[in-house]
Each structure stands twice: as C-alpha cells, then as structure tokens.
Design an enzyme around this catalytic site. Structure first.
Site, PDB file in Angstrom:
ATOM      1  N   ARG A 184       0.861  -1.174   0.000  1.00 61.62           N
ATOM      2  CA  ARG A 184       0.000   0.000   0.000  1.00 61.62           C
ATOM      3  C   ARG A 184       0.902   1.230   0.000  1.00 61.62           C
ATOM      4  O   ARG A 184       1.995   1.212   0.561  1.00 61.62           O
ATOM      5  CB  ARG A 184      -0.902   0.016   1.235  1.00 61.62           C
ATOM      6  CG  ARG A 184      -1.799  -1.209   1.370  1.00 61.62           C
ATOM      7  CD  ARG A 184      -2.551  -1.188   2.687  1.00 61.62           C
ATOM      8  NE  ARG A 184      -3.452  -2.336   2.810  1.00 61.62           N
ATOM      9  CZ  ARG A 184      -3.110  -3.493   3.379  1.00 61.62           C
ATOM     10  NH1 ARG A 184      -1.879  -3.657   3.874  1.00 61.62           N
ATOM     11  NH2 ARG A 184      -3.973  -4.487   3.459  1.00 61.62           N
ATOM     12  N   LYS A 210      -1.909  -2.512   7.817  1.00 62.70           N
ATOM     13  CA  LYS A 210      -3.152  -2.039   8.418  1.00 62.70           C
ATOM     14  C   LYS A 210      -3.440  -2.799   9.712  1.00 62.70           C
ATOM     15  O   LYS A 210      -3.086  -3.963   9.849  1.00 62.70           O
ATOM     16  CB  LYS A 210      -4.311  -2.240   7.439  1.00 62.70           C
ATOM     17  CG  LYS A 210      -4.214  -1.382   6.193  1.00 62.70           C
ATOM     18  CD  LYS A 210      -5.346  -1.665   5.228  1.00 62.70           C
ATOM     19  CE  LYS A 210      -6.692  -1.235   5.769  1.00 62.70           C
ATOM     20  NZ  LYS A 210      -7.772  -1.383   4.763  1.00 62.70           N
ATOM     21  N   HIS A 283      -1.934   2.297  -6.490  1.00 62.31           N
ATOM     22  CA  HIS A 283      -2.791   1.143  -6.207  1.00 62.31           C
ATOM     23  C   HIS A 283      -2.889   0.237  -7.423  1.00 62.31           C
ATOM     24  O   HIS A 283      -3.042  -0.985  -7.286  1.00 62.31           O
ATOM     25  CB  HIS A 283      -4.186   1.606  -5.778  1.00 62.31           C
ATOM     26  CG  HIS A 283      -4.898   0.616  -4.906  1.00 62.31           C
ATOM     27  ND1 HIS A 283      -4.450   0.283  -3.647  1.00 62.31           N
ATOM     28  CD2 HIS A 283      -6.011  -0.120  -5.123  1.00 62.31           C
ATOM     29  CE1 HIS A 283      -5.266  -0.614  -3.121  1.00 62.31           C
ATOM     30  NE2 HIS A 283      -6.214  -0.886  -3.990  1.00 62.31           N
ATOM     31  N   ARG A 286      -0.149  -2.123  -7.190  1.00 61.14           N
ATOM     32  CA  ARG A 286      -0.473  -3.181  -6.218  1.00 61.14           C
ATOM     33  C   ARG A 286      -1.322  -4.259  -6.906  1.00 61.14           C
ATOM     34  O   ARG A 286      -1.091  -5.460  -6.719  1.00 61.14           O
ATOM     35  CB  ARG A 286      -1.204  -2.565  -5.030  1.00 61.14           C
ATOM     36  CG  ARG A 286      -1.638  -3.549  -3.936  1.00 61.14           C
ATOM     37  CD  ARG A 286      -2.121  -2.757  -2.728  1.00 61.14           C
ATOM     38  NE  ARG A 286      -2.815  -3.558  -1.752  1.00 61.14           N
ATOM     39  CZ  ARG A 286      -2.241  -4.291  -0.809  1.00 61.14           C
ATOM     40  NH1 ARG A 286      -0.924  -4.367  -0.738  1.00 61.14           N
ATOM     41  NH2 ARG A 286      -2.951  -4.972   0.070  1.00 61.14           N
ATOM     42  N   HIS A 309      -3.013  -9.169   3.579  1.00 61.44           N
ATOM     43  CA  HIS A 309      -4.433  -9.353   3.881  1.00 61.44           C
ATOM     44  C   HIS A 309      -4.608 -10.484   4.887  1.00 61.44           C
ATOM     45  O   HIS A 309      -3.824 -11.433   4.923  1.00 61.44           O
ATOM     46  CB  HIS A 309      -5.232  -9.673   2.615  1.00 61.44           C
ATOM     47  CG  HIS A 309      -5.435  -8.495   1.728  1.00 61.44           C
ATOM     48  ND1 HIS A 309      -6.136  -7.379   2.108  1.00 61.44           N
ATOM     49  CD2 HIS A 309      -4.996  -8.234   0.466  1.00 61.44           C
ATOM     50  CE1 HIS A 309      -6.141  -6.496   1.138  1.00 61.44           C
ATOM     51  NE2 HIS A 309      -5.453  -6.986   0.123  1.00 61.44           N
ATOM     52  N   TYR A 318      -8.294  -8.039  -6.248  1.00 65.92           N
ATOM     53  CA  TYR A 318      -7.005  -7.678  -6.825  1.00 65.92           C
ATOM     54  C   TYR A 318      -6.679  -8.547  -8.042  1.00 65.92           C
ATOM     55  O   TYR A 318      -5.529  -8.662  -8.425  1.00 65.92           O
ATOM     56  CB  TYR A 318      -5.893  -7.837  -5.794  1.00 65.92           C
ATOM     57  CG  TYR A 318      -5.966  -6.813  -4.691  1.00 65.92           C
ATOM     58  CD1 TYR A 318      -5.555  -5.509  -4.899  1.00 65.92           C
ATOM     59  CD2 TYR A 318      -6.481  -7.160  -3.447  1.00 65.92           C
ATOM     60  CE1 TYR A 318      -5.636  -4.575  -3.895  1.00 65.92           C
ATOM     61  CE2 TYR A 318      -6.566  -6.226  -2.435  1.00 65.92           C
ATOM     62  CZ  TYR A 318      -6.143  -4.934  -2.656  1.00 65.92           C
ATOM     63  OH  TYR A 318      -6.230  -4.004  -1.656  1.00 65.92           O
TER      64      TYR A 318
END
Length: 338
Positions: A184, A210, A283, A286, A309, A318
């Site tokens: 990210r 995250k 992004h 990514r 994730h 994705y």
C-alpha cells in the site's frame, strides 16, 4: 443512546468535528494513519460537494444522490493530466461507506434526526469482481516500467541540478518496490531504515500494515540491489537531518508524502516506450503485483501474505483477467501430456 436535542450544525462544522474524532482515534491506535487519512479526505470531499454552509440535518436522500453522482464524475486527482473518466466503482463504493460511517456518527451525536443514507439510490455498478477499466498492467507494460526505473537508476547524474535535488534513485526504487512487492502507498511512505534487515543473506522489509499487523517481505535480489544503491548513493544526498528514520525523502529532506508518489511514477513512466506505456496509480501497481503472482500460479496464501491481507477472499478484488491466460493454462494442463 441518542442525544435529546438536535444541534443545527453546518456540513462544514460537522465534518470538521468528525475529522478531529478520526485523528483522535489514530492517536489512540484505533485507526491506522493511512485509514484515517482516507476517511478524512472523503468527508472533506463530501463537505465541498454538499455545500459546506448548508445545515447537515436538511440533507435528504436526493441530496446524497447528488453528492454521490458528483463524486463519481470527479476527476482522479492523482493523475497529472486531466481526465473525463469517472471514479472507479471501488472508489465510489469506498466513498459511500465513508459517508455511511459519518452519518451513523452524526445520528448518535444529534447532528441529524434521520440518517439519509438508506434513502440514497445511487450505487456504482460493478461487473462481478472485475473492474470496468483494467487496473493491472500487462506483463509488457509492467516490464517496460521496471526496465525504465532500473535504467533511470543507472543513468549518469543530471548535472543540471544540485546534488540534493537529484531524485533518480529514489524514484526508481519507489516504482520498483510498488510494482514488484505490491505494498500500500501508506506502507511505502511510512517505511523507516530500521524496517530493513538481513537474515541468512536475504534482505527483508518489515512492513507495518493495516490494523497494526506486520509482515516480513523478502526482497528479490534486483530490488535489494537497487535499495543498497539508493542507500549508498541516493539517500545521503537527500538526507538533511530532518527525517533521519524515513527511507524515502523529498529533496528537502522530509519524509515522502502520499501525494509525492504519483509524480515519481509519472517521471519514470515518461521514459517507457510509447507502445508499452500506460498511466497507472500506486494502487494500480499493487493490483499488478497481485494479478501476475496469481497468474503465475503462486500459492494463494503466499500472495495473501505478500499483500498483507488477513483473508484469502480479499484477493478476488485484486485479480484482473490477462490476455492469453486461458490459452496458456490449457497448454500446460496438468492432466494431459505435453
């Protein structure tokens, strides 16, 4: 429990208060800085689109529909060149979620009598798990971008600029890390020197992701070599003591901001052959990492861990279809002889 009296506050007043609350949650660790930045950006965009001086409680479902439509038509501010393309379905859905969270808080705080979001009818159309416009670069496009980045890193220094304004190695490293590791953008600009280490001869990046989760990404040898070149030759020219810990620095010596990453990509992209050149966001890179790892039949859990994730199901967002991948899969069918 809802407040007993309604506060007749303007859109600007309520969004400012909500933004302060989001910042406080970041301070206490409830939200990551990257997530908080997105929430704050969305509510400030809402304020501008809805009319900052209107009373929040006067907005109804039709007003929210108007805001959602205005956002959908809003050009992507990350791109240098103006574009008439609408916001992606994913961006529109995220914006709607941000507004829903904002109005839930507004209801509890006594800023509105009723939440107008259930009355809003505008929703972005998504075609299954694929986006209308491909985000992932093809192998040729990604290869051209990475080759341009590596050639930029190897090019002689631009003698027309001062030493502390030469950012070629930094731009090259930024693009190569985004395109091959898929972090990210908040993870990349938040990286510190101390997050890189060597174990058994392999360079690793400890990514702060995250929700306070971390993951250790092994760096492919070309990426590790480019990192070493940047640390030895590029970063010392940029380091003026203001951000001694940050990996990526602006030429003024400050930590690179999220908004600085897209211009770095564009500078590298300008060196790509026109046939292989296609505009892309951080992004989008990514997505490129995920798409090509999955297309190469890389283990799903390994791809999940690369991207950071917690759930395998998230990988579907994705995944872009690649030209010729079905034909390639049938050529190497595991149940048929070659």
């Amino acid at each position: 429990m809802r407040p007993t009296r309604l506060l007749a506050l303007t859109v600007e007043e309520t969004t400012d208060r909500y933004a302060d609350l989001i910042r406080a949650k970041t301070t206490t660790g409830q939200l990551s800085p990257g997530t908080a930045e997105v929430y704050i950006r969305d509510v400030l965009t809402f304020s501008a689109l809805a009319g900052p001086h209107r009373v929040l409680d006067e907005l109804d479902g039709e007003d929210i529909d108007s805001v959602l439509l205005a956002f959908a038509r809003k050009p992507d501010a990350r791109r240098r060149t103006p574009t008439t393309a609408p916001q992606s379905a994913a961006s529109q859905a995220r914006f709607r979620r941000s507004l829903s969270a904002f109005f839930r808080h507004a209801l509890l705080s006594g800023w509105v009598q009723l939440d107008p979001m259930p009355a809003a009818t505008v929703r972005a159309r998504q075609r299954g798990d694929l986006r209308t416009e491909r985000r992932a670069l093809t192998r040729e496009q990604a290869g051209g971008l990475i080759t341009a980045a590596r050639s930029l890193a190897a090019a002689p220094p631009d003698t027309g600029r001062r030493d502390d304004q030469r950012t070629e190695l930094r731009d090259a490293l930024t693009v190569v890390m985004l395109a091959t590791l898929g972090p990210r953008v908040s993870e990349l600009v938040g990286a510190d020197l101390e997050h890189f280490f060597t174990n058994d001869g392999i360079r690793y990046w400890r990514v702060l992701g995250k929700g306070g989760r971390t993951r250790d990404l092994p760096l492919p040898p070309p990426v590790a070599a480019l990192l070493d070149a940047y640390l030895a030759e590029g970063r010392p020219l940029l380091d003026r003591g203001r951000e001694p810990r940050a990996l990526l620095l602006s030429w003024r010596g400050r930590r690179l901001a999220r908004g600085d990453v897209q211009p770095a990509i564009d500078r590298v992209l300008s060196r790509v052959a026109p046939a292989d050149r296609r505009a892309v966001t951080p992004h989008g890179l990514r997505h490129t990492t995920a798409t090509h790892l999955l297309a190469a039949a890389t283990d799903l859990d390994a791809v999940r861990r690369v991207l950071g994730h917690s759930d395998l199901s998230t990988l579907t967002r994705y995944r872009d279809a690649l030209p010729g991948e079905l034909e390639a899969a049938m050529r190497i069918h595991p149940l048929l002889p070659p």
